[in-house]
Design an enzyme around this catalytic site. Structure first.
Site, mmCIF file in Angstrom:
data_model
loop_
_atom_site.group_PDB
_atom_site.id
_atom_site.type_symbol
_atom_site.label_atom_id
_atom_site.label_comp_id
_atom_site.label_asym_id
_atom_site.label_seq_id
_atom_site.Cartn_x
_atom_site.Cartn_y
_atom_site.Cartn_z
ATOM 1 N N ASP A 1 0.819 -1.210 0.000
ATOM 2 C CA ASP A 1 0.000 0.000 0.000
ATOM 3 C C ASP A 1 0.855 1.262 0.000
ATOM 4 O O ASP A 1 2.082 1.192 0.165
ATOM 5 C CB ASP A 1 -0.968 -0.002 1.203
ATOM 6 C CG ASP A 1 -0.292 -0.430 2.508
ATOM 7 O OD1 ASP A 1 0.949 -0.362 2.589
ATOM 8 O OD2 ASP A 1 -1.003 -0.833 3.444
ATOM 9 N N ASN B 1 -7.624 -2.600 14.078
ATOM 10 C CA ASN B 1 -9.018 -2.847 13.688
ATOM 11 C C ASN B 1 -9.155 -4.060 12.767
ATOM 12 O O ASN B 1 -10.199 -4.276 12.162
ATOM 13 C CB ASN B 1 -9.610 -1.604 12.999
ATOM 14 C CG ASN B 1 -8.890 -1.240 11.710
ATOM 15 O OD1 ASN B 1 -7.925 -1.907 11.325
ATOM 16 N ND2 ASN B 1 -9.336 -0.193 11.051
ATOM 17 N N GLU C 1 -9.620 -1.599 5.072
ATOM 18 C CA GLU C 1 -10.305 -1.260 6.307
ATOM 19 C C GLU C 1 -11.585 -2.101 6.464
ATOM 20 O O GLU C 1 -12.047 -2.714 5.500
ATOM 21 C CB GLU C 1 -10.664 0.233 6.294
ATOM 22 C CG GLU C 1 -9.465 1.157 6.157
ATOM 23 C CD GLU C 1 -8.613 1.240 7.435
ATOM 24 O OE1 GLU C 1 -8.595 0.290 8.232
ATOM 25 O OE2 GLU C 1 -7.958 2.285 7.619
ATOM 26 N N HIS D 1 -7.391 -4.617 9.977
ATOM 27 C CA HIS D 1 -7.087 -4.427 8.551
ATOM 28 C C HIS D 1 -5.780 -5.113 8.179
ATOM 29 O O HIS D 1 -4.891 -5.280 9.010
ATOM 30 C CB HIS D 1 -7.093 -2.941 8.153
ATOM 31 C CG HIS D 1 -5.906 -2.120 8.561
ATOM 32 N ND1 HIS D 1 -6.007 -0.779 8.859
ATOM 33 C CD2 HIS D 1 -4.589 -2.411 8.706
ATOM 34 C CE1 HIS D 1 -4.807 -0.308 9.147
ATOM 35 N NE2 HIS D 1 -3.934 -1.275 9.073
HETATM 36 C C1 GLP Z 1 -0.430 0.187 8.672
HETATM 37 C C2 GLP Z 1 -0.197 -0.573 7.337
HETATM 38 C C3 GLP Z 1 -0.387 -2.045 7.509
HETATM 39 C C4 GLP Z 1 0.189 -2.449 8.850
HETATM 40 C C5 GLP Z 1 -0.659 -1.891 9.954
HETATM 41 C C6 GLP Z 1 -0.085 -2.100 11.346
HETATM 42 O O1 GLP Z 1 -1.174 1.301 8.583
HETATM 43 N N1 GLP Z 1 -0.939 -0.139 6.201
HETATM 44 O O2 GLP Z 1 0.219 -2.752 6.421
HETATM 45 O O3 GLP Z 1 0.200 -3.842 8.974
HETATM 46 O O4 GLP Z 1 -1.043 -0.573 9.700
HETATM 47 O O5 GLP Z 1 1.016 -1.287 11.597
HETATM 48 P P1 GLP Z 1 2.022 -1.562 12.791
HETATM 49 O O6 GLP Z 1 2.766 -2.809 12.409
HETATM 50 O O7 GLP Z 1 2.940 -0.385 12.849
HETATM 51 O O8 GLP Z 1 1.219 -1.750 14.005
#
Ligand code: GLP
Length: 263
Positions: free
Chosen positions: A68, A137, A144, A139
């Site tokens: 992404d 959440n 989302e 995702h």
């Molecule tokens: C982000 C990314 C995801 C990631 C998630 C968790 O916004 N788009 O790919 O897995 O949120 O992030 P973190 O590993 O910093 O908790």
């Protein structure tokens, strides 16, 4: 689903990397990696880089596709996913930057950029190993809650909770973009292997829903229950709400020799 509960975050990185190396070995140096941003996979990538430097993993001709990217953040911006992937994946693993792809969230025609991204993944032969984190959440990527379970790469609006979670990387929440481009859940499900890592108590509820909850767009990661080769590697805190934790631990402790990871 294979669920592996590790004592701490470092071990999560080591086990996830060992699992990936086990899969990548027979595929060879042209392995196609699906890579994620966020803090979760950082240790996994560092461990993969160590294996590369030790000559235990050959990714010399590998391609990589990021999940992404934010919309409207230019490539050189420190919080652009282009930049984060360069620092956490491309440089440490010595990948050829021309073979590392990130959706173009700065394109004039965002819809066309999404189609081009799907085409590029297909042209590379599809993703062999998709690394994933999970949002609080539920995702994966930036899919989302209520994302279509068969969605492809597209523009999404970030959930308020995601913007709050990611505000720590920006000076203020107002600076967190509202839109992103993300591989869809259908795109992620096309990867031949998926390795999701999660650490910390903030992920405990999401992990319980993803692994043991119903398959629902309300917890998009739960679609992985339909994947034939999904591995979930978590630390004790992220595993805290799993009702079958003892079963996962017993299973891992008693793996037959041929399935054991060398860590
Ligand atoms: C982000 C990314 C995801 C990631 C998630 C968790 O916004 N788009 O790919 O897995 O949120 O992030 P973190 O590993 O910093 O908790």
């Amino acid at each position: 689903m294979e669920v592996i509960i590790c004592p701490n975050a470092q071990r999560v990185g080591e086990v996830a990397a060992a699992k990936a190396a086990r899969i990548a070995g027979p595929i060879g140096p042209k392995v196609v990696l699906g890579v994620a941003t966020g803090s979760s996979p950082v240790q996994t990538f560092a461990e993969l880089a160590r294996l590369v430097d030790a000559g235990e993993l050959d990714v010399s001709e590998a391609s990589a596709f990021a999940l992404d990217e934010y919309v409207g953040i230019p490539e050189g911006h420190p919080e652009s996913y282009h930049e984060i992937i360069r620092k956490t994946v491309t440089e440490p693993m010595h990948l050829d930057p021309s073979r590392v792809h990130v959706p173009n969230g700065f394109a004039d025609d965002l819809a066309a950029a999404c189609v081009a991204y799907e085409d590029a993944i297909r042209a590379a032969g599809g993703v062999d190993i998709q690394f994933l984190g999970v949002g609080s959440n539920g995702h994966i990527g930036f899919n989302e809650p209520t994302s279509s379970l068969s969605s492809r790469t597209r523009i999404k609006t970030l959930a308020a909770r995601t913007r709050e979670d990611n505000a720590r990387f920006f000076d203020s929440i107002e600076q967190v973009p509202r839109h992103c481009l993300t591989q869809g859940l259908g795109t992620i499900m096309d990867a031949r292997n998926v390795i999701l890592v999660a650490t910390g108590s903030g992920k405990a509820h999401a992990i319980a829903q993803v692994v043991e909850g119903p398959i629902t767009a309300m917890y998009p990661g739960s679609v992985l229950q339909l994947h034939q080769h999904a591995t979930i590697v978590v630390d004790a805190d992220a595993a805290a709400e799993l009702s079958l934790a003892d079963y996962y631990k017993e299973t891992y402790a008693n793996l037959p020799d041929w399935q054991r990871l060398d860590v």
